[in-house]
Design an enzyme around this catalytic site. Structure first.
Site, PDB file in Angstrom:
ATOM      1  N   ARG A 176       0.864  -1.181   0.000  1.00 30.62           N
ATOM      2  CA  ARG A 176       0.000   0.000   0.000  1.00 30.62           C
ATOM      3  C   ARG A 176       0.905   1.237   0.000  1.00 30.62           C
ATOM      4  O   ARG A 176       2.103   1.134   0.296  1.00 30.62           O
ATOM      5  CB  ARG A 176      -0.885   0.011   1.258  1.00 30.62           C
ATOM      6  N   ARG A 269     -10.582   3.679   5.775  1.00 31.99           N
ATOM      7  CA  ARG A 269      -9.123   3.526   5.637  1.00 31.99           C
ATOM      8  C   ARG A 269      -8.679   3.867   4.225  1.00 31.99           C
ATOM      9  O   ARG A 269      -7.581   4.379   4.015  1.00 31.99           O
ATOM     10  CB  ARG A 269      -8.709   2.093   6.025  1.00 31.99           C
ATOM     11  N   ARG A 280     -13.072  -8.824   1.426  1.00 32.85           N
ATOM     12  CA  ARG A 280     -12.690  -8.784   2.836  1.00 32.85           C
ATOM     13  C   ARG A 280     -13.915  -8.876   3.762  1.00 32.85           C
ATOM     14  O   ARG A 280     -13.853  -9.499   4.819  1.00 32.85           O
ATOM     15  CB  ARG A 280     -11.873  -7.512   3.115  1.00 32.85           C
TER      16      ARG A 280
HETATM   17  N1  LIG Z   1      -1.576 -16.661   7.959  1.00 31.69           N
HETATM   18  C1  LIG Z   1      -1.061 -15.439   7.875  1.00 31.69           C
HETATM   19  N2  LIG Z   1      -1.853 -14.378   7.764  1.00 31.69           N
HETATM   20  C2  LIG Z   1      -1.284 -13.155   7.707  1.00 31.69           C
HETATM   21  C3  LIG Z   1       0.117 -12.965   7.778  1.00 31.69           C
HETATM   22  N3  LIG Z   1       0.371 -11.640   7.694  1.00 31.69           N
HETATM   23  C4  LIG Z   1      -0.806 -11.030   7.612  1.00 31.69           C
HETATM   24  N4  LIG Z   1      -1.819 -11.934   7.623  1.00 31.69           N
HETATM   25  C5  LIG Z   1      -3.266 -11.707   7.591  1.00 31.69           C
HETATM   26  O1  LIG Z   1      -3.665 -11.398   6.267  1.00 31.69           O
HETATM   27  C6  LIG Z   1      -4.836 -10.608   6.323  1.00 31.69           C
HETATM   28  C7  LIG Z   1      -4.693  -9.444   5.363  1.00 31.69           C
HETATM   29  O2  LIG Z   1      -3.686  -8.587   5.805  1.00 31.69           O
HETATM   30  P1  LIG Z   1      -3.457  -7.198   5.059  1.00 31.69           P
HETATM   31  O3  LIG Z   1      -3.345  -7.421   3.597  1.00 31.69           O
HETATM   32  O4  LIG Z   1      -2.332  -6.482   5.723  1.00 31.69           O
HETATM   33  O5  LIG Z   1      -4.839  -6.434   5.241  1.00 31.69           O
HETATM   34  P2  LIG Z   1      -5.602  -5.867   6.519  1.00 31.69           P
HETATM   35  O6  LIG Z   1      -5.915  -6.993   7.449  1.00 31.69           O
HETATM   36  O7  LIG Z   1      -6.816  -5.291   5.894  1.00 31.69           O
HETATM   37  O8  LIG Z   1      -4.741  -4.824   7.162  1.00 31.69           O
HETATM   38  C8  LIG Z   1      -5.018 -10.209   7.773  1.00 31.69           C
HETATM   39  O9  LIG Z   1      -6.014 -11.053   8.326  1.00 31.69           O
HETATM   40  C9  LIG Z   1      -3.692 -10.513   8.417  1.00 31.69           C
HETATM   41  O10 LIG Z   1      -3.840 -10.853   9.787  1.00 31.69           O
HETATM   42  C10 LIG Z   1       0.934 -14.139   7.896  1.00 31.69           C
HETATM   43  O11 LIG Z   1       2.147 -14.103   7.961  1.00 31.69           O
HETATM   44  N5  LIG Z   1       0.307 -15.325   7.938  1.00 31.69           N
HETATM   45  N1  LIG Z   2     -11.557   1.524  17.835  1.00 30.93           N
HETATM   46  C1  LIG Z   2     -11.586   2.156  16.657  1.00 30.93           C
HETATM   47  N2  LIG Z   2     -12.529   3.057  16.388  1.00 30.93           N
HETATM   48  C2  LIG Z   2     -12.561   3.661  15.185  1.00 30.93           C
HETATM   49  N3  LIG Z   2     -11.692   3.475  14.191  1.00 30.93           N
HETATM   50  C3  LIG Z   2     -10.717   2.576  14.412  1.00 30.93           C
HETATM   51  C4  LIG Z   2     -10.595   1.862  15.644  1.00 30.93           C
HETATM   52  N4  LIG Z   2      -9.543   1.037  15.565  1.00 30.93           N
HETATM   53  C5  LIG Z   2      -9.005   1.220  14.334  1.00 30.93           C
HETATM   54  N5  LIG Z   2      -9.692   2.132  13.632  1.00 30.93           N
HETATM   55  C6  LIG Z   2      -9.465   2.583  12.253  1.00 30.93           C
HETATM   56  O1  LIG Z   2      -9.977   1.541  11.405  1.00 30.93           O
HETATM   57  C7  LIG Z   2      -9.170   1.407  10.236  1.00 30.93           C
HETATM   58  C8  LIG Z   2      -8.667  -0.022  10.135  1.00 30.93           C
HETATM   59  O2  LIG Z   2      -7.733  -0.260  11.176  1.00 30.93           O
HETATM   60  P1  LIG Z   2      -6.442  -1.174  10.938  1.00 30.93           P
HETATM   61  O3  LIG Z   2      -5.620  -1.076  12.180  1.00 30.93           O
HETATM   62  O4  LIG Z   2      -5.797  -0.829   9.646  1.00 30.93           O
HETATM   63  O5  LIG Z   2      -7.154  -2.597  10.826  1.00 30.93           O
HETATM   64  P2  LIG Z   2      -6.568  -4.045  10.503  1.00 30.93           P
HETATM   65  O6  LIG Z   2      -5.087  -3.999  10.734  1.00 30.93           O
HETATM   66  O7  LIG Z   2      -7.266  -4.943  11.452  1.00 30.93           O
HETATM   67  O8  LIG Z   2      -6.929  -4.321   9.087  1.00 30.93           O
HETATM   68  C9  LIG Z   2      -8.023   2.421  10.365  1.00 30.93           C
HETATM   69  O9  LIG Z   2      -8.341   3.573   9.583  1.00 30.93           O
HETATM   70  C10 LIG Z   2      -8.020   2.765  11.859  1.00 30.93           C
HETATM   71  O10 LIG Z   2      -7.558   4.072  12.087  1.00 30.93           O
END
Ligand SMILES: Nc1nc2c(ncn2[C@@H]2O[C@H](COP(=O)(O)OP(=O)(O)O)[C@@H](O)[C@H]2O)c(=O)[nH]1
Ligand SMILES: Nc1ncnc2c1ncn2[C@@H]1O[C@H](COP(=O)(O)OP(=O)(O)O)[C@@H](O)[C@H]1O
Length: 394
Positions: A176, A269, A280
């Site tokens: 990203r 986000r 998702r």
């Molecule tokens: N099994 C597995 N899942 C992962 C790993 N790293 C990230 N993920 C999972 O992949 C999913 C997508 O992650 P990401 O693309 O960063 O998107 P986000 O969850 O929307 O921030 C999330 O559920 C993460 O917890 C990994 O090393 N192994």
């Molecule tokens: N408790 C909360 N209340 C409102 N917004 C939140 C909260 N926790 C996280 N966010 C916001 O929600 C979005 C997704 O959070 P993020 O940490 O990227 O989620 P994930 O890693 O689980 O995908 C971000 O823009 C973040 O700032």
């Protein structure tokens, strides 16, 4: 394999340990018998840094087998010694090696290896490095996309930078805008990652939202080696794999206050296109159902008000730390070189130079492949053959 069987292998008895120097490749090799098989471990060429090789001689078919070798392999410089331990792994002690890199295990029949034999349909062996003391329990955090996992982890790392370290996963998804390679993820391509998975470099991996994600052994060990508690942000399938492995971790699932709020956060986000958002959200439903019914999690936390959830997360981790206080080894990152090894009936002695004789204590091994084997200690030996003052400083 069309290769002749060396004389020393044909002549060796079941328990006998045999070490030989192969002048052709200028490397030492050991052979260790287990069941009907003999495991031949060959070090790198003298002075070289190529990884150790393993091959198996089947005493029934009288033929060589080249096994699938998993895990991070030791790099040998000089010779090594080998002995069968616990009837499922071979203890390898590297000579002319520093104390903190001299102990390795080649797992030949552990539960992990048995499982991998079924997966690969081949003979499998797995390397695990022996390290001192215990490691703090890793913290596995899972939850649907957009729930706030990253936000919570960032807060924890910012408040306690010397206590917690993030396990940087590998992924085939594109970075990203604000993500950097090696910090948020190791961004890679599918062919490379699939090869690394086959080579046993990953503790776990999963296909998530159409991309491959995985935790390498190294990602966790880099954090643990720096004496920090490792935090993994992985999906539910990954959490299951870690739960099934030899790693003792604490598993936390983060839930949204409602599905509508989850969708709102994901859209706000602004990092995904509509198609990805839909994917998702579909996956989120399945993950939430799974986590709440029969998931591998110890705790579920609702991330409604961020600060409240963060406080609860800290309390939860703190109570787990109190329940399992960390035993750190006193075996320092020692520069002592192991010059020779002695295996006696139930004890292993490491000779270090002319004077030092150290007792290797492997009575309380923990973990193992695909990660490291922990709980090892060495201490100076007193004349009775015991440790001086228990575990001593080196
Ligand atoms: N099994 C597995 N899942 C992962 C790993 N790293 C990230 N993920 C999972 O992949 C999913 C997508 O992650 P990401 O693309 O960063 O998107 P986000 O969850 O929307 O921030 C999330 O559920 C993460 O917890 C990994 O090393 N192994
Ligand atoms: N408790 C909360 N209340 C409102 N917004 C939140 C909260 N926790 C996280 N966010 C916001 O929600 C979005 C997704 O959070 P993020 O940490 O990227 O989620 P994930 O890693 O689980 O995908 C971000 O823009 C973040 O700032």
């Amino acid at each position: 394999m069309g290769e002749e069987v060396p004389e020393y292998i044909l002549n060796s008895s079941v328990e006998k340990l045999s070490v030989a120097y192969d002048s052709e490749s200028a490397a030492y090799q050991t052979s260790t018998n287990f069941g009907n098989k003999m495991y031949v471990v060959k070090g790198s060429e003298y002075g070289g840094n190529s990884p150790t090789n393993v091959k198996i001689f089947d005493n029934i078919t009288r033929s060589w087998i080249i096994p699938t070798v998993l895990g991070m392999k030791p790099i040998h410089v000089g010779g090594h010694s080998a002995v069968l331990l616990n009837k499922d792994r071979i203890l390898i002690v590297k000579r002319d090696s520093e104390l903190d890199d001299c102990i390795w295990f080649l797992e030949v029949d552990t539960p992990f290896v048995k499982e991998q034999k079924k997966v690969f349909g081949t003979e499998v062996v797995a390397w695990s490095k022996g390290v001192a003391g215990n490691a703090p329990k890793p913290i596995v955090i899972s939850g649907p996309s957009g729930v706030g996992k990253g936000t919570l982890i960032n807060k924890l790392m910012k408040e306690f930078p010397s206590t917690y370290g993030f396990s940087v996963s590998h992924t085939t998804r594109a970075p990203r805008e604000k993500e950097s390679d090696g910090v948020h993820y190791h961004f890679t391509d599918r062919i490379t990652m699939e090869q690394d998975i086959r080579d046993g470099k990953f503790l776990e991996f999963a296909s998530v939202h159409g991309n491959l994600y995985g935790t390498s052994i190294e990602a966790v060990e880099v954090v643990t080696d720096s004496r920090k508690r490792c935090i993994l942000d992985i999906d539910v399938q990954g959490a299951r794999s870690v739960r099934a492995s030899s790693i003792d971790a604490i598993f936390i699932f983060i839930c949204p206050p409602s599905f509508e709020e989850l969708e709102k956060r994901l859209r706000a986000r602004g990092t995904e296109v509509e198609e990805q958002i839909q994917k998702r959200l579909r996956n989120a439903k399945a993950e939430l159902d799974e986590a709440k019914s029969h998931g591998p999690f110890d705790h579920l936390l609702v991330n409604d008000e961020l600060e409240f959830c963060y406080d609860n997360l800290k309390k939860l981790i703190a109570s787990d730390e109190l329940a399992t206080p960390l035993h750190r080894s006193t075996m320092k990152n020692s520069k002592i070189l192991v010059s020779d090894v002695e295996f006696k009936t139930d004890k292993t002695f490491l000779h270090c130079g002319d004077k030092d004789l150290l007792l290797l204590d492997i009575s309380s091994l923990k973990g193992g492949a695909p990660g490291r084997t922990r709980g090892i200690n060495v201490c100076p030996v007193e004349s009775s053959g015991g440790c001086v003052n228990g575990i001593a400083q080196l």
